[in-house]
Design a protein around this motif. Structure first.
Motif, mmCIF file in Angstrom:
data_model
loop_
_atom_site.group_PDB
_atom_site.id
_atom_site.type_symbol
_atom_site.label_atom_id
_atom_site.label_comp_id
_atom_site.label_asym_id
_atom_site.label_seq_id
_atom_site.Cartn_x
_atom_site.Cartn_y
_atom_site.Cartn_z
ATOM 1 N N SER A 182 0.828 -1.208 0.000
ATOM 2 C CA SER A 182 0.000 0.000 0.000
ATOM 3 C C SER A 182 0.859 1.254 0.000
ATOM 4 O O SER A 182 0.623 2.209 -0.756
ATOM 5 C CB SER A 182 -0.933 -0.008 1.216
ATOM 6 N N PHE A 183 1.891 1.257 0.851
ATOM 7 C CA PHE A 183 2.787 2.409 0.919
ATOM 8 C C PHE A 183 3.568 2.582 -0.381
ATOM 9 O O PHE A 183 3.815 3.701 -0.830
ATOM 10 C CB PHE A 183 3.762 2.241 2.097
ATOM 11 N N PHE A 184 3.952 1.446 -0.982
ATOM 12 C CA PHE A 184 4.723 1.517 -2.228
ATOM 13 C C PHE A 184 3.879 2.150 -3.336
ATOM 14 O O PHE A 184 4.378 2.967 -4.121
ATOM 15 C CB PHE A 184 5.181 0.119 -2.643
ATOM 16 N N ILE A 185 2.617 1.775 -3.404
ATOM 17 C CA ILE A 185 1.727 2.335 -4.439
ATOM 18 C C ILE A 185 1.608 3.843 -4.275
ATOM 19 O O ILE A 185 1.753 4.609 -5.234
ATOM 20 C CB ILE A 185 0.340 1.660 -4.373
ATOM 21 N N GLU A 186 1.348 4.280 -3.044
ATOM 22 C CA GLU A 186 1.205 5.707 -2.796
ATOM 23 C C GLU A 186 2.519 6.440 -3.044
ATOM 24 O O GLU A 186 2.533 7.558 -3.569
ATOM 25 C CB GLU A 186 0.700 5.932 -1.372
ATOM 26 N N CYS A 187 3.633 5.797 -2.658
ATOM 27 C CA CYS A 187 4.950 6.402 -2.893
ATOM 28 C C CYS A 187 5.227 6.511 -4.393
ATOM 29 O O CYS A 187 5.788 7.509 -4.870
ATOM 30 C CB CYS A 187 6.017 5.562 -2.206
ATOM 31 N N PHE A 188 4.832 5.479 -5.142
ATOM 32 C CA PHE A 188 5.054 5.484 -6.591
ATOM 33 C C PHE A 188 4.330 6.664 -7.246
ATOM 34 O O PHE A 188 4.918 7.411 -8.032
ATOM 35 C CB PHE A 188 4.570 4.161 -7.191
ATOM 36 N N PHE A 189 3.066 6.843 -6.931
ATOM 37 C CA PHE A 189 2.309 7.944 -7.526
ATOM 38 C C PHE A 189 2.800 9.305 -7.030
ATOM 39 O O PHE A 189 2.767 10.286 -7.773
ATOM 40 C CB PHE A 189 0.818 7.765 -7.247
ATOM 41 N N PHE A 190 3.282 9.344 -5.800
ATOM 42 C CA PHE A 190 3.858 10.581 -5.267
ATOM 43 C C PHE A 190 5.107 10.967 -6.068
ATOM 44 O O PHE A 190 5.321 12.141 -6.418
ATOM 45 C CB PHE A 190 4.215 10.401 -3.784
ATOM 46 N N LEU A 197 6.499 12.632 -14.335
ATOM 47 C CA LEU A 197 6.985 11.563 -15.205
ATOM 48 C C LEU A 197 6.009 11.212 -16.317
ATOM 49 O O LEU A 197 6.404 10.571 -17.295
ATOM 50 C CB LEU A 197 7.292 10.309 -14.368
ATOM 51 N N VAL A 198 4.745 11.589 -16.183
ATOM 52 C CA VAL A 198 3.752 11.355 -17.241
ATOM 53 C C VAL A 198 3.010 12.662 -17.495
ATOM 54 O O VAL A 198 2.933 13.538 -16.641
ATOM 55 C CB VAL A 198 2.765 10.227 -16.863
ATOM 56 N N SER A 199 2.438 12.765 -18.681
ATOM 57 C CA SER A 199 1.828 14.037 -19.099
ATOM 58 C C SER A 199 0.583 14.406 -18.292
ATOM 59 O O SER A 199 0.265 15.584 -18.116
ATOM 60 C CB SER A 199 1.466 13.965 -20.590
ATOM 61 N N ILE A 200 -0.130 13.380 -17.798
ATOM 62 C CA ILE A 200 -1.364 13.671 -17.062
ATOM 63 C C ILE A 200 -1.111 14.518 -15.821
ATOM 64 O O ILE A 200 -1.995 15.202 -15.310
ATOM 65 C CB ILE A 200 -2.077 12.357 -16.692
ATOM 66 N N THR A 201 0.121 14.452 -15.304
ATOM 67 C CA THR A 201 0.439 15.224 -14.099
ATOM 68 C C THR A 201 0.353 16.728 -14.342
ATOM 69 O O THR A 201 0.332 17.509 -13.390
ATOM 70 C CB THR A 201 1.859 14.873 -13.596
ATOM 71 N N GLN A 202 0.304 17.146 -15.629
ATOM 72 C CA GLN A 202 0.150 18.573 -15.934
ATOM 73 C C GLN A 202 -1.270 19.056 -15.628
ATOM 74 O O GLN A 202 -1.481 20.257 -15.377
ATOM 75 C CB GLN A 202 0.468 18.818 -17.422
ATOM 76 N N ASP A 203 -2.231 18.135 -15.657
ATOM 77 C CA ASP A 203 -3.627 18.509 -15.447
ATOM 78 C C ASP A 203 -4.205 18.000 -14.118
ATOM 79 O O ASP A 203 -5.155 18.590 -13.596
ATOM 80 C CB ASP A 203 -4.490 17.955 -16.582
ATOM 81 N N TYR A 204 -3.621 16.918 -13.590
ATOM 82 C CA TYR A 204 -4.239 16.267 -12.430
ATOM 83 C C TYR A 204 -3.145 15.693 -11.525
ATOM 84 O O TYR A 204 -2.157 15.123 -12.002
ATOM 85 C CB TYR A 204 -5.156 15.139 -12.916
ATOM 86 N N GLU A 205 -3.325 15.816 -10.218
ATOM 87 C CA GLU A 205 -2.361 15.251 -9.274
ATOM 88 C C GLU A 205 -2.630 13.751 -9.140
ATOM 89 O O GLU A 205 -3.620 13.339 -8.524
ATOM 90 C CB GLU A 205 -2.486 15.927 -7.901
#
Length: 499
Positions: A182-190, A197-205
């Motif tokens: 669970s922590f790894f998943i949240e850390c990965f997206f953080f 690292l991906v374009s979607i981060t320009q519009d959405y956290e």
């Protein structure tokens, strides 16, 4: 895309609300309190972030942003404290208070970011993409906040992996691994969001997506592997309310659990665990009590066996203060009774053996002379033959009263035979000590015979010696013999009592 992202946001809020409610209903111990606080912080952050996505002006966006940071500022702190408690890591209260103060400072800087450049070095409001956004540069406090989060993440993972590696119980091992995932998943997206690292981060956290997936995994831990440990919580809840101290030790000799009474007995048990265990094992081996905080505990050791597999040892520390106190009083009473002559109330021969050693040692240590005086009643046979043995016993008691009246603060009297007594004491010097003793004793004898007239004379012979001890072998026995000789010389001079 906009609708999908909004749906994700709504889903995360609903999931967080449900998880917070489940944890709140089972709020029984410290780890769950921190998990509950982290869920509330994430829920507040996600609700406020939804308001950011739906805002139509800079003013409403900034208001929602400040509300979101009311939760966002505390998420990682609560999660790392939850991890510490889950892994039995003691975080000093002073450090906790310091971190709270730091996070309060970070939130204040967010609330006032429009008036300085500490959190955002610059910013402007943009509506060019699918969601409104505050484009900004990072200030020094923002960098500190990010560094703190990275430190929390690294520390949390380290604690979890160490606890997972040490854990021998398979169910607990799976539970810890689920939390790690669970922590790894949240850390990965953080990480993806932080470094874009991906374009979607320009519009959405995308951390919001991490929270949603993390929630799903956490729910698996809650219900599949009993992360909340309902059985363990209930067991701990009961064990913590026992008066006995309970300490569980694994097969490697490490303390894995202790309840509140054990913590009260040994405040540093989590720091000096080996010393605590050594003291308990020594007490068990010697069959002795453990004295702590004016109480005495007895220790018991039991094997922790489940399905024929040994998981370690369970030590129970039972409060036996009342038992030991009663035993001590009974022992004192018994010893006193064994040393006391029932007829006169003076010490008997056993008392003489006990106190003579103490007085001799005290005299040797102080360098002061020791008084040794054997006394023998005169005319006891005459009293028994003419007035009866009951009157003889009365006369013996009268002699013991005379002897007691002659004692100084340091003297002790003993009845060592039928009508034979011994007086021991320490004198300041040898000069005239014998004369003073004899004059005092004679005056008490005479006064007693005058004030309480009896059909017979109450008298005794005695042989006082006052001498400094040298510590030679049989010295006390020799003094007794010399005193006895002097006593018989006096008795010969008082022929009127030899009937």
């Amino acid at each position: 895309m906009r609708d999908i992202l909004l749906s994700i946001q709504y889903t995360s809020i609903i999931g967080l609300f449900i998880e917070s409610w489940v944890i709140f209903r089972r709020l029984k111990n410290s780890p769950l309190r921190y998990l509950f606080l982290s869920c509330i912080a994430i829920l507040l952050n996600n609700v406020a972030y939804l308001l950011q996505l739906l805002s139509t002006s800079q003013e409403s966006y900034i208001t929602a942003l400040k509300i979101s940071y009311l939760g966002r500022t505390w998420i990682t702190l609560f999660l790392v404290l939850f991890t510490a408690d889950l892994c039995n890591i003691a975080v000093p209260r002073l450090l906790k208070n310091f971190l709270v103060f730091i996070h309060l400072g970070i939130y204040v800087s967010v609330l006032t970011f429009q008036k300085h450049t500490l959190y955002y070095s610059w910013f402007y409001f943009s509506t060019e993409r699918i969601f409104p956004k505050l484009v900004h540069g990072d200030g020094i406090i923002h960098h500190i906040y990010m560094l703190l989060q990275a430190t929390y993440i690294i520390s949390g993972f380290a604690w979890l992996f160490v606890a997972w590696h040490k854990e021998k119980n398979s169910a607990k091992k799976k539970r810890l691994m689920t939390v790690i995932v669970s922590f790894f998943i949240e850390c990965f997206f953080f990480t993806v969001q932080t470094f874009k690292l991906v374009s979607i981060t320009q519009d959405y956290e995308v951390t919001m997506i991490g929270y949603v997936i993390g929630i799903v995994v956490m729910f698996i831990a809650l219900f599949r592997y009993d992360l909340l440990g309902a059985k363990e919580i209930a067991r701990d809840f009961l064990i913590d309310r026992l008066s006995e101290g309970i300490i569980a030790v694994d097969t490697n000799g490490y303390i894995q659990y202790f309840n509140k009474p054990a913590k009260e007995m040994y405040p540093n048990i989590d720091i000096n665990s080996s010393q605590v265990l050594a003291e308990i094992k020594e007490a068990i081996q010697n069959g002795s009590g453990i004295s702590v905080n004016n109480k005495i505990y007895t220790a018991e050791e039991n094997n922790l066996i489940l399905k024929e597999k040994n998981f370690g040892k369970l030590y129970a520390l039972i409060d036996a203060t009342e038992h030991y106190e009663r035993f001590r009083k009974e022992k004192d009473i018994l010893q006193r009774e064994l040393r006391i002559d029932p007829l006169t109330g003076l010490y008997n021969r056993k008392g003489m053996e006990y106190f003579s050693n103490r007085l001799c040692n005290e005299a040797l240590k102080s360098g002061k002379p020791l008084l040794v005086c054997i006394c023998d009643m005169n005319g006891l046979k005459h009293i028994n033959d003419n007035f009866g043995h009951d009157e003889g016993d009365k006369a013996i008691r009268k002699i013991s009263e005379i002897i007691q009246a002659s004692l100084t603060n340091n003297d002790i009297a003993f009845r060592i035979g039928g009508d034979e007594f011994l007086i021991l004491g320490i004198r300041d010097n040898e000069n005239q000590a014998v004369d003073i003793f004899c004059e005092n004793l004679e005056s008490i004898i005479n006064a007693s015979n005058k004030t309480q007239p009896l059909p017979y004379k109450v008298d005794m012979s005695y042989g006082p010696i006052v001498k400094k001890l040298s510590g030679t072998q049989n010295e006390f026995s020799d003094l007794l013999k010399k005193s006895d000789t002097l006593m018989y010389e006096m008795k010969k001079s008082r022929d009127e009592h030899r009937r």
